[in-house]
Design an enzyme around this catalytic site. Structure first.
Site, mmCIF file in Angstrom:
data_model
loop_
_atom_site.group_PDB
_atom_site.id
_atom_site.type_symbol
_atom_site.label_atom_id
_atom_site.label_comp_id
_atom_site.label_asym_id
_atom_site.label_seq_id
_atom_site.Cartn_x
_atom_site.Cartn_y
_atom_site.Cartn_z
ATOM 1 N N ASP A 21 33.919 -1.496 17.791
ATOM 2 C CA ASP A 21 32.864 -2.414 18.253
ATOM 3 C C ASP A 21 32.889 -2.473 19.783
ATOM 4 O O ASP A 21 33.788 -3.073 20.376
ATOM 5 C CB ASP A 21 33.122 -3.804 17.645
ATOM 6 C CG ASP A 21 32.190 -4.865 18.212
ATOM 7 O OD1 ASP A 21 32.508 -6.060 18.073
ATOM 8 O OD2 ASP A 21 31.153 -4.480 18.810
ATOM 9 N N ASN A 23 30.503 -3.796 21.858
ATOM 10 C CA ASN A 23 29.835 -4.935 22.523
ATOM 11 C C ASN A 23 30.250 -6.268 21.909
ATOM 12 O O ASN A 23 29.568 -7.273 22.067
ATOM 13 C CB ASN A 23 28.312 -4.767 22.434
ATOM 14 C CG ASN A 23 27.847 -4.772 20.987
ATOM 15 O OD1 ASN A 23 28.656 -4.551 20.070
ATOM 16 N ND2 ASN A 23 26.577 -5.015 20.771
ATOM 17 N N ASP A 25 30.259 -7.808 18.972
ATOM 18 C CA ASP A 25 29.494 -8.636 18.030
ATOM 19 C C ASP A 25 30.145 -8.543 16.646
ATOM 20 O O ASP A 25 29.576 -8.990 15.664
ATOM 21 C CB ASP A 25 28.023 -8.175 17.968
ATOM 22 C CG ASP A 25 27.902 -6.727 17.486
ATOM 23 O OD1 ASP A 25 26.772 -6.251 17.312
ATOM 24 O OD2 ASP A 25 28.951 -6.076 17.267
ATOM 25 N N ASP A 29 29.724 0.333 16.326
ATOM 26 C CA ASP A 29 28.444 0.821 16.839
ATOM 27 C C ASP A 29 28.602 2.214 17.461
ATOM 28 O O ASP A 29 29.724 2.725 17.589
ATOM 29 C CB ASP A 29 27.895 -0.171 17.871
ATOM 30 C CG ASP A 29 28.979 -0.628 18.835
ATOM 31 O OD1 ASP A 29 29.257 -1.845 18.900
ATOM 32 O OD2 ASP A 29 29.602 0.259 19.458
ATOM 33 N N ASP A 98 23.919 11.107 7.566
ATOM 34 C CA ASP A 98 23.676 10.679 6.188
ATOM 35 C C ASP A 98 22.163 10.492 6.031
ATOM 36 O O ASP A 98 21.544 9.768 6.814
ATOM 37 C CB ASP A 98 24.394 9.344 5.930
ATOM 38 C CG ASP A 98 24.828 9.214 4.481
ATOM 39 O OD1 ASP A 98 25.937 8.677 4.236
ATOM 40 O OD2 ASP A 98 24.073 9.666 3.600
ATOM 41 N N ASP A 199 22.065 11.649 0.455
ATOM 42 C CA ASP A 199 22.563 10.555 -0.378
ATOM 43 C C ASP A 199 21.907 10.517 -1.769
ATOM 44 O O ASP A 199 20.681 10.605 -1.872
ATOM 45 C CB ASP A 199 22.245 9.238 0.356
ATOM 46 C CG ASP A 199 22.719 8.036 -0.407
ATOM 47 O OD1 ASP A 199 23.934 7.881 -0.542
ATOM 48 O OD2 ASP A 199 21.860 7.274 -0.902
ATOM 49 N N GLU A 255 25.071 14.651 -2.307
ATOM 50 C CA GLU A 255 25.995 13.752 -3.010
ATOM 51 C C GLU A 255 25.465 13.679 -4.437
ATOM 52 O O GLU A 255 24.323 13.257 -4.643
ATOM 53 C CB GLU A 255 26.017 12.357 -2.398
ATOM 54 C CG GLU A 255 27.041 11.479 -3.090
ATOM 55 C CD GLU A 255 26.598 10.057 -3.255
ATOM 56 O OE1 GLU A 255 25.381 9.822 -3.312
ATOM 57 O OE2 GLU A 255 27.457 9.167 -3.336
ATOM 58 N N HIS A 328 33.515 6.171 1.654
ATOM 59 C CA HIS A 328 33.131 4.758 1.746
ATOM 60 C C HIS A 328 32.818 4.153 0.365
ATOM 61 O O HIS A 328 32.535 2.956 0.271
ATOM 62 C CB HIS A 328 31.896 4.651 2.644
ATOM 63 C CG HIS A 328 30.753 5.413 2.073
ATOM 64 N ND1 HIS A 328 30.719 6.796 2.013
ATOM 65 C CD2 HIS A 328 29.635 4.998 1.473
ATOM 66 C CE1 HIS A 328 29.621 7.185 1.421
ATOM 67 N NE2 HIS A 328 28.942 6.127 1.070
ATOM 68 N N ASP A 329 32.818 4.995 -0.678
ATOM 69 C CA ASP A 329 32.484 4.496 -2.027
ATOM 70 C C ASP A 329 33.690 4.368 -2.922
ATOM 71 O O ASP A 329 33.541 4.040 -4.106
ATOM 72 C CB ASP A 329 31.508 5.456 -2.726
ATOM 73 C CG ASP A 329 30.099 5.277 -2.211
ATOM 74 O OD1 ASP A 329 29.303 6.217 -2.335
ATOM 75 O OD2 ASP A 329 29.791 4.190 -1.661
#
Ligand code: TEU
Ligand code: CA
Length: 562
Positions: A21, A23, A25, A29, A98, A199, A255, A328-329
């Protein structure tokens, strides 16, 4: 075997939201990735695969796109994207994006238009159907739980969403939709993107009669998979994209759930000209018990060797394949396939040895290179995945499953295990951000982090770097043949790679107990010398493989070269 950059390279997958990150928040990013490009390059990887970065309301963390040609506000701007892409290219790496084209967000302008009226120009960009009285058109459930149909009260019809209700499925039989999708992908190709991960690509076609699915024992909804996965029309759409859009040297990766090494050629076969290779789901549920909160001991032969060897020994004309354990799954590699307690480093290195010496393109998932683990102490309120809220309603609030068991199941199987912030150092929020991140940092960040491991020659991180370097030095690990040995061994996975006169022997004890392997005379007579091992106790080249019986310590991995 035709040489290709995407066969010879090692890939690194970044879940942008959780990487860095810049910035403060609390959300990762693009500028955060720019800050870390030298770190990524130092891993010895050649291509970066980013999870979705397009504008999105983030119902499914970017897999619900509201503007395909802009960057998600939280991730930055198109100018940041251009700077990131040139930073990647200047370091002689490639970018794989992706591409989520099975559905859009319900906040996409096309869907907002489509909902206005049945005769709207964009109505048929999506899939609508009348209900049956008060009920949806059929008994399909969605992958996230609940019905796959949502009623649009304004026009009195239901729209299909095989994922969340904020992800309405596109109608790919609509030529105008396909033309708009092609234009969009060309936009990214013209910006210099080197490849695409498509995807849920084998869901593009649906059975438009929308028949009821079979009601299976204990299921809450009908089995919709046969009507939304791997239908024949998917091949027509992929061939059309290959002919009209992917005409350059881009790598096109699909995928595809429900695909394995025996049938993947239907998409990746060289004569099909559809996908270059495809991500499968073989490793997702290894070790998963009957219930999500139960685990079973891994059967090395059935769960690992048969599949990985199956993928590696396909005919050349069946296409290429990735080598990955996590993304990520699913959950963290070392927690699901290794041991994230007593033998944390040894098992992570053993798994890395298999991944970086096997046949296919290795995809290292961010954080696996330092041995990040599942977030075993997360409580319900720590989870962010949309599928958790759906599931809690469906299973706990309905009384089917206790809260404790549901949370125990999440600790073992939730996708959020693989989405906790990258652990850069042992300072606040693991150096990911100065403010509380969108999802809690794993509480073991003070012992598992980049800064600590960069300083430790014996760290998991430095072992990965030795492996990626070895893969660059030894083309036999890319294009070499693959021959498994001692296949019936229930504890040790061993194989030989060879190209020209160069031979490489890999032996890995997959469990936390002593094991042994019997080698044939032919193998022992190959003149192998030890090149790398995960115990790091041997001086290299000293150990000639002379004895047929090799005893291996818990999770011991060795690489010999002749
Ligand atoms: O996942 C696709 C996916 O989950 C389905 O393909 C399904 O699991 C499979 O076909 C079962 O056989 C992708 C993304 O990786 C995931 O993160 C998103 O949530 C999903 O699509 C929706 O975009
Ligand atoms: Ca940020």
């Amino acid at each position: 075997m035709e040489r290709k950059w995407w066969k010879e390279g090692v890939a690194y997958q970044i879940y942008v939201r959780s990487f860095k990150d810049s910035n403060n928040d609390g959300i990762g990013d693009l500028r955060g990735i720019i800050e870390k490009l030298d770190y990524i390059k130092s891993l010895g990887v050649d291509m970066i695969y980013l999870n979705p970065i397009n504008k999105s309301p983030n119902d499914d963390n970017g897999y619900d796109i509201s503007d395909f040609e802009d960057i998600m506000t939280e991730f930055g701007s198109l100018a940041d994207f251009d700077e990131l892409l040139s930073g990647i290219h200047n370091r002689n790496m490639k970018l794989i994006m992706d591409m989520v084209i099975n559905h859009s967000s319900d906040e996409h302008p096309w869907f907002i238009e489509a909902k206005k009226a049945k005769d709207n120009k964009y109505r048929d960009y999506y899939l609508w159907s009348k209900g049956k009285g008060e009920n949806p058109p059929n008994n399909w459930g969605s992958f996230f739980g609940g019905s796959a149909w949502e009623l649009d009260k304004n026009t009195g019809e239901y729209y299909l969403h095989i994922f969340s209700k904020k992800q309405p499925d596109f109608n790919w039989s609509n030529k105008n939709l396909r033309e708009d999708m092609k234009k969009m992908i060309k936009y990214w190709i013209e910006k210099g993107v080197d490849g695409f991960r498509m995807d849920a690509i084998n869901h593009l076609a649906k059975d438009m009669d929308f028949p009821d699915g079979e009601m299976k024992e204990g299921a809450l909804y009908g089995d919709f998979i046969p009507y939304v996965q791997n239908l024949p029309e998917v091949h027509d759409y992929l061939k059309e994209l290959r002919k009209d859009v992917f005409t350059g040297d881009q790598v096109v990766i699909g995928e595809t759930g429900g695909i394995n090494y025996e049938n993947a050629h239907v998409y990746t076969g060289l004569d099909n000209k559809e996908l270059d290779f495809t991500f499968h789901f073989d490793m997702h549920s290894v070790g998963k018990g009957e219930k999500p909160w139960e685990r079973v001991e891994i059967d090395l032969i059935k769960d690992i060797k048969e599949k990985m060897t199956g993928w590696a020994t396909r005919e050349e004309n069946e296409g290429w394949c990735p080598i990955f354990y996590s993304n990520h799954d699913t959950t963290r590699t070392v927690s699901r396939l290794g041991d994230d307690k007593e033998y944390h480093a040894l098992s992570a290195k053993m798994l890395a040895t298999l991944q970086l010496t096997h046949k296919g393109t290795p995809f290292i998932y961010y954080g696996d290179e330092i041995g990040m683990t599942n977030a075993a102490d997360f409580q319900l309120e720590d989870y962010r995945d949309i599928s958790v809220s759906y599931g809690y309603r469906e299973y706990v609030l309905s009384g089917l499953v206790s809260h404790e068991n549901y949370v125990k199941g999440l600790n073992l199987t939730s996708r959020d295990n693989s989405r906790t912030p990258m652990q850069w150092n042992d300072r606040k929020n693991a150096g990911f951000s100065d403010v509380n991140p969108w999802i809690r940092v794993n509480s073991n960040y003070n012992s598992i982090n980049v800064e600590k491991e960069e300083k430790d020659q014996n760290s998991i991180l430095n072992y990965y770097k030795k492996l990626t370097l070895l893969r660059k030095e030894e083309l036999a690990l890319v294009y070499g043949s693959f021959k498994e040995i001692d296949e019936d061994n229930k504890s040790v996975y061993s194989y030989e790679r060879s190209l020209g006169g160069k031979k490489i022997l890999v032996v890995c004890n997959f469990f936390g107990r002593d094991a042994e392997i019997n080698l044939s005379d032919e193998v022992v007579d190959s003149g192998y010398k030890l090149k790398l091992d995960n115990y790091g106790v041997y001086n290299k080249g000293s150990i000639k493989l002379q004895e047929r019986l090799v005893k291996l310590r818990p999770y011991e991995a060795r690489i010999y070269i002749n």
